[in-house]
Design an enzyme around this catalytic site. Structure first.
Site, PDB file in Angstrom:
ATOM      1  N   ASP A   8       0.873  -1.174   0.000  1.00 16.99           N
ATOM      2  CA  ASP A   8       0.000   0.000   0.000  1.00 16.99           C
ATOM      3  C   ASP A   8       0.908   1.221   0.000  1.00 16.99           C
ATOM      4  OD1 ASP A   8      -2.292   1.637   0.234  1.00 16.99           O
ATOM      5  OD2 ASP A   8      -2.052   1.704   2.413  1.00 16.99           O
ATOM      6  N   GLU A  68      -1.265  -1.491  -4.739  1.00 10.56           N
ATOM      7  CA  GLU A  68      -2.491  -0.719  -4.949  1.00 10.56           C
ATOM      8  C   GLU A  68      -2.194   0.438  -5.891  1.00 10.56           C
ATOM      9  OE1 GLU A  68      -6.001  -0.014  -2.078  1.00 10.56           O
ATOM     10  OE2 GLU A  68      -4.583   1.610  -1.720  1.00 10.56           O
ATOM     11  N   ASP A 140      -1.910   1.141   7.384  1.00 11.19           N
ATOM     12  CA  ASP A 140      -1.275   0.935   6.078  1.00 11.19           C
ATOM     13  C   ASP A 140      -0.943  -0.536   5.852  1.00 11.19           C
ATOM     14  OD1 ASP A 140      -1.183   3.730   5.262  1.00 11.19           O
ATOM     15  OD2 ASP A 140       0.332   3.978   6.824  1.00 11.19           O
TER      16      ASP A 140
END
Length: 167
Positions: A8, A68, A140
């Site tokens: 992420d 992502e 996160d």
């Protein structure tokens, strides 16, 4: 068994999460966060994140990586910096010959929760259900575990599409 690292991306904080898959079974391996020093120039911050991720990859030996995609917001400058961080982070597994897949935030949420517009709490709850031993050290790293779960869900379909595209 296949190990997947989910990433992420963030310039200040980047989450990472490693899972293993055995058939449809998901197994938690580890999670954590990378950090860059906001007082340093951008290039040095990108290098910090890249080097830290290389260390994580070497420690956990994933077979595949999932990242992502960048969430585009109204602050173009922040979006550009996030894109640069994402590029530096994608380079780490690629340099180590680990295939990298990318997923939109809504695709990740849909794969984990079943709804593309799920709230963070819903994602966290489902990650905990799917990976009961997960530590989820930060928000996160929880998101990174969700990215890894998403990849575990879609990787078979993606491999089939790659084979069909080559034939």
């Amino acid at each position: 068994m296949v190990r997947i690292i989910g990433i992420d991306p963030g310039l200040r904080n980047t989450g990472w999460g490693v899972i293993a898959t055995e058939g449809a079974r998901l197994i938690y391996v580890a999670d954590g966060a990378l950090h860059s020093d906001a007082a340093k120039p951008l290039a040095e911050r990108l290098l910090e994140l890249h080097a830290q991720l290389i260390d994580v990859i070497r420690e956990h030996q994933p077979d595949e990586a999932a990242v992502e995609e960048t969430f585009v917001n109204t602050d173009a400058r922040a979006t550009l910096k996030l894109g640069q961080a994402r590029g530096a982070l994608m380079l780490a597994p690629a340099m180590l010959k680990i295939p990298v897949s990318e997923y939109a935030p809504n695709t990740v949420k849909k794969a984990v929760v079943g709804a593309g517009h799920a709230e963070k709490d819903q994602v966290k709850h489902m990650v905990k259900l799917l990976l009961p031993r997960a530590v989820m050290r930060t928000a996160d790293s929880t998101d990174a575990l969700a990215v890894a779960i998403c990849h575990a869900h879609y990787r078979g379909a993606q491999k089939l599409a790659d084979v069909l595209a080559r034939s």
